[in-house]
Design a protein around this motif. Structure first.
Motif, mmCIF file in Angstrom:
data_model
loop_
_atom_site.group_PDB
_atom_site.id
_atom_site.type_symbol
_atom_site.label_atom_id
_atom_site.label_comp_id
_atom_site.label_asym_id
_atom_site.label_seq_id
_atom_site.Cartn_x
_atom_site.Cartn_y
_atom_site.Cartn_z
ATOM 1 N N PRO A 178 0.848 -1.207 0.000
ATOM 2 C CA PRO A 178 0.000 0.000 0.000
ATOM 3 C C PRO A 178 0.882 1.254 0.000
ATOM 4 O O PRO A 178 1.530 1.564 0.980
ATOM 5 N N HIS A 179 0.911 1.948 -1.143
ATOM 6 C CA HIS A 179 1.774 3.106 -1.309
ATOM 7 C C HIS A 179 1.169 4.363 -0.686
ATOM 8 O O HIS A 179 -0.028 4.621 -0.808
ATOM 9 N N VAL A 180 2.021 5.141 -0.040
ATOM 10 C CA VAL A 180 1.664 6.479 0.427
ATOM 11 C C VAL A 180 2.787 7.408 -0.024
ATOM 12 O O VAL A 180 3.960 7.060 0.088
ATOM 13 N N THR A 181 2.447 8.567 -0.551
ATOM 14 C CA THR A 181 3.465 9.520 -0.997
ATOM 15 C C THR A 181 3.263 10.846 -0.278
ATOM 16 O O THR A 181 2.143 11.348 -0.190
ATOM 17 N N LEU A 228 12.110 2.855 7.584
ATOM 18 C CA LEU A 228 12.236 3.073 6.139
ATOM 19 C C LEU A 228 13.283 2.168 5.510
ATOM 20 O O LEU A 228 13.370 2.085 4.278
ATOM 21 N N ASN A 229 14.081 1.515 6.336
ATOM 22 C CA ASN A 229 15.136 0.625 5.847
ATOM 23 C C ASN A 229 14.814 -0.805 6.285
ATOM 24 O O ASN A 229 15.586 -1.446 6.988
ATOM 25 N N SER A 230 13.649 -1.285 5.849
ATOM 26 C CA SER A 230 13.186 -2.594 6.294
ATOM 27 C C SER A 230 12.435 -3.297 5.170
ATOM 28 O O SER A 230 12.230 -2.724 4.094
ATOM 29 N N ALA A 284 11.037 -0.586 1.477
ATOM 30 C CA ALA A 284 10.011 0.147 2.226
ATOM 31 C C ALA A 284 9.851 1.577 1.774
ATOM 32 O O ALA A 284 8.835 2.211 2.073
ATOM 33 N N GLY A 285 10.844 2.131 1.068
ATOM 34 C CA GLY A 285 10.743 3.532 0.683
ATOM 35 C C GLY A 285 11.550 3.867 -0.558
ATOM 36 O O GLY A 285 12.509 3.175 -0.913
ATOM 37 N N ILE A 286 11.140 4.929 -1.242
ATOM 38 C CA ILE A 286 11.869 5.473 -2.387
ATOM 39 C C ILE A 286 11.685 6.982 -2.386
ATOM 40 O O ILE A 286 10.580 7.483 -2.166
ATOM 41 N N LEU A 287 12.774 7.714 -2.611
ATOM 42 C CA LEU A 287 12.752 9.173 -2.586
ATOM 43 C C LEU A 287 12.975 9.705 -3.992
ATOM 44 O O LEU A 287 13.929 9.325 -4.667
ATOM 45 N N ALA A 288 12.081 10.578 -4.447
ATOM 46 C CA ALA A 288 12.223 11.229 -5.748
ATOM 47 C C ALA A 288 12.720 12.653 -5.537
ATOM 48 O O ALA A 288 12.161 13.405 -4.728
ATOM 49 N N LEU A 289 13.772 13.028 -6.283
ATOM 50 C CA LEU A 289 14.321 14.371 -6.213
ATOM 51 C C LEU A 289 13.823 15.169 -7.408
ATOM 52 O O LEU A 289 14.009 14.766 -8.557
ATOM 53 N N ASP A 315 5.923 2.140 2.048
ATOM 54 C CA ASP A 315 5.016 1.013 2.258
ATOM 55 C C ASP A 315 4.311 1.218 3.596
ATOM 56 O O ASP A 315 4.951 1.148 4.653
ATOM 57 N N HIS A 316 2.995 1.448 3.546
ATOM 58 C CA HIS A 316 2.263 1.778 4.770
ATOM 59 C C HIS A 316 2.118 0.578 5.711
ATOM 60 O O HIS A 316 1.684 0.738 6.856
ATOM 61 N N ARG A 317 2.460 -0.610 5.260
ATOM 62 C CA ARG A 317 2.488 -1.754 6.172
ATOM 63 C C ARG A 317 3.650 -1.635 7.148
ATOM 64 O O ARG A 317 3.571 -2.106 8.289
ATOM 65 N N LEU A 318 4.732 -1.012 6.684
ATOM 66 C CA LEU A 318 5.956 -0.921 7.475
ATOM 67 C C LEU A 318 6.148 0.447 8.105
ATOM 68 O O LEU A 318 6.759 0.567 9.169
ATOM 69 N N VAL A 319 5.646 1.469 7.452
ATOM 70 C CA VAL A 319 5.938 2.836 7.855
ATOM 71 C C VAL A 319 4.639 3.597 8.094
ATOM 72 O O VAL A 319 3.761 3.630 7.228
ATOM 73 N N ASP A 320 4.518 4.190 9.271
ATOM 74 C CA ASP A 320 3.368 5.046 9.570
ATOM 75 C C ASP A 320 3.638 6.456 9.043
ATOM 76 O O ASP A 320 4.777 6.815 8.708
ATOM 77 N N GLY A 321 2.588 7.254 8.986
ATOM 78 C CA GLY A 321 2.739 8.617 8.502
ATOM 79 C C GLY A 321 3.744 9.416 9.310
ATOM 80 O O GLY A 321 4.497 10.226 8.759
ATOM 81 N N GLU A 322 3.769 9.198 10.616
ATOM 82 C CA GLU A 322 4.709 9.932 11.476
ATOM 83 C C GLU A 322 6.150 9.614 11.097
ATOM 84 O O GLU A 322 6.992 10.512 10.948
ATOM 85 N N GLN A 323 6.446 8.325 10.923
ATOM 86 C CA GLN A 323 7.819 7.928 10.612
ATOM 87 C C GLN A 323 8.237 8.419 9.228
ATOM 88 O O GLN A 323 9.364 8.900 9.039
#
Length: 476
Positions: free
Chosen positions: A270-273, A321-323, A414-419, A446-454
């Motif tokens: 489940p993607h969140v951006t 974010l590194n999981s 768990a994460g990808i950063l676009a510049l 990935d919202h399974r691994l990372v909450d909005g706060e993190q």
């Protein structure tokens, strides 16, 4: 003595590869481990070393052909010369980069065939051949439509049984080359109904032409009274007129692999951006000063390298974010290292090789690693092992003049950063409006691994370093 060399499994578990180019010709004398060909898989271009020392007696494929794993690729005349043994050190040295850290399956030889040298990372073809699956597709095609032409069905291979077992069997796309597929399309022929005559199971131009002639003859016998369009039977007529105003490009290699990976990622995680626009003037000034430093001449330090360093520092503070989400074992795997993927746009498509243990590198080392990685990717020489095991990725869409986007996660990360692009624009600075260098960061996670706060804390940490690079001195 003639020795045949079959296309090996290069440690990727892929059923086929495209022959990019031969490095040898028939009649050439080759040495052990000499590069004989380049083949392109769904992940990389791989150089094939010669498993024998001898004379090339026959090339069984041409550049551009799709060759199935286990099919005969080349034949050697090794009479009076020593063949390579499976344990030859040279063979291991050459083959290992193409399939590092991958265990190859054991070879499944037919009783009448001789075993070929098994180079490191090389395996045999899958035990199940593609022809039964292709025949099942023919059977399904036969019964799927009552409006099918009787002559076409009669012209199809007659060893197909109309049974529930064959109809329910897995379907496989008929194997052929792009020119053959275009010819079949121009003639209105379904390749599923064409039986290959060669040992490799690949449909050739001759197979299509023979099938077209057979269909034309049967159509004349079964429906002479019908005013149907004539089926071309001469080789000249079989060439077909090319379509205008459109082109058809086969989906294969990196493009096919990327598409499959992105679909799998989009429908699994489940993607969140989330976005953050940052004043990066201090970073661009730092980069300018480093470029002017003669002691750093030859090191190309840019915004991507600084962002990579910022990501490594921020991941130490937000390990979520590194999981990775391990569905099979019901566990979350957190990494104490950063294998930083750098998305690279190449002529072959998008690839994401990664920098191992990026968190241990200085800014200069990261810049050098990114430069080497990009050069290797653009040349198509990135080894499959170099694109495995990433833990977090960066994509620099700003080089294309884009301000922001919603990147899709690299599968398993768990994460990808676009510049985004760095823009010189009016911005609030110290209570006044000034021209500043501004860029937008977009983080997908990935919202399974990372909450909005993190996710927000991570993005704020990266943005803080780019806004004030000196803050990196306070982090570890």
């Amino acid at each position: 003595m003639i020795q045949e060399f079959r296309l090996p499994d290069l440690g990727e578990g892929l059923p086929e590869a495209e022959l990019v180019q031969w490095m040898v010709a028939e009649g050439d004398t080759v040495t052990l481990n000499q590069t004989i060909a380049e083949v392109e898989t769904a992940k990389a271009v791989v150089e094939l070393p010669s498993p024998y020392a001898g004379v090339i007696s026959k090339l069984h494929a041409e550049a551009g052909d799709i060759v199935a794993v286990g099919s005969v690729l080349i034949a050697f005349d090794v009479e009076g010369m020593d063949a390579a043994s499976p344990a030859a050190p040279g063979a291991a040295d050459v083959a290992a980069p193409a399939a590092a850290h991958v265990a190859a399956p054991a070879a499944a030889e037919a009783p009448e065939e001789k075993a070929q040298p098994n180079l490191v990372g090389y395996g045999a073809a899958p035990a199940s051949a593609g022809r039964p699956q292709r025949r099942a597709r023919v059977a399904a095609a036969r019964v799927s439509s009552h409006s099918a032409d009787t002559a076409v069905l009669e012209a199809a291979p007659h060893d197909v049984l109309h049974t529930p077992e064959t109809i329910d069997a897995p379907l496989e796309r008929p194997r052929s080359t792009p020119p053959v597929r275009k010819l079949a399309k121009d003639l209105g022929i379904d390749l599923a109904l064409v039986e290959p005559t060669g040992e490799t199971g690949i449909i050739t131009r001759g197979d299509v032409e023979a099938y077209a002639e057979r269909v034309g003859a049967r159509a004349a016998k079964t429906a002479p009274e019908q005013a149907a369009e004539p089926v071309p039977t001469s080789p000249a007529a079989l060439s077909g007129a090319p379509r205008e105003r459109e082109r058809r490009i086969p989906i294969r290699s990196v493009r096919k692999h990327t598409a499959e990976a992105m679909v799998r990622s989009a429908f699994t995680a489940p993607h969140v951006t989330t976005f953050l626009t940052v004043d990066v003037t201090a970073t661009t000034e730092l980069i300018a000063s480093l470029k002017a430093d003669r002691s750093l001449e030859g090191h190309r330090i840019g915004i991507l390298a600084v962002a990579a360093k910022a990501v490594c520092l921020a991941l130490a503070q937000t390990p979520e974010l590194n999981s990775r989400w391990d569905e099979e074992h019901g566990e979350i795997v957190e990494f104490d290292y950063v294998n930083l993927g750098i998305a690279a746009a190449t002529q072959r498509g998008l690839v994401v090789p990664n920098i191992r243990d990026a968190e241990t590198m200085t800014l200069v080392e990261l810049a050098d690693a990114i430069g080497a990685l990009a050069e290797t990717a653009r040349s198509g020489k990135t080894a499959p092992a170099g694109m495995m095991g990433g833990t977090f990725s960066i994509t620099n869409v700003g080089v294309f003049g884009v301000d922001a986007g919603t990147p899709i996660l690299n599968p398993g990360e768990a994460g990808i950063l676009a510049l985004g692009a760095v823009r010189r624009q009016p911005w609030e600075h110290r209570g006044e409006i000034a021209l500043r260098d501004v860029m937008t960061l977009a983080l997908s996670f990935d919202h399974r691994l990372v909450d909005g706060e993190q996710g927000s804390r991570f993005l704020a940490a990266v943005g803080g370093i780019l806004r004030e690079p000196g803050r990196a001195m306070l982090m570890r």
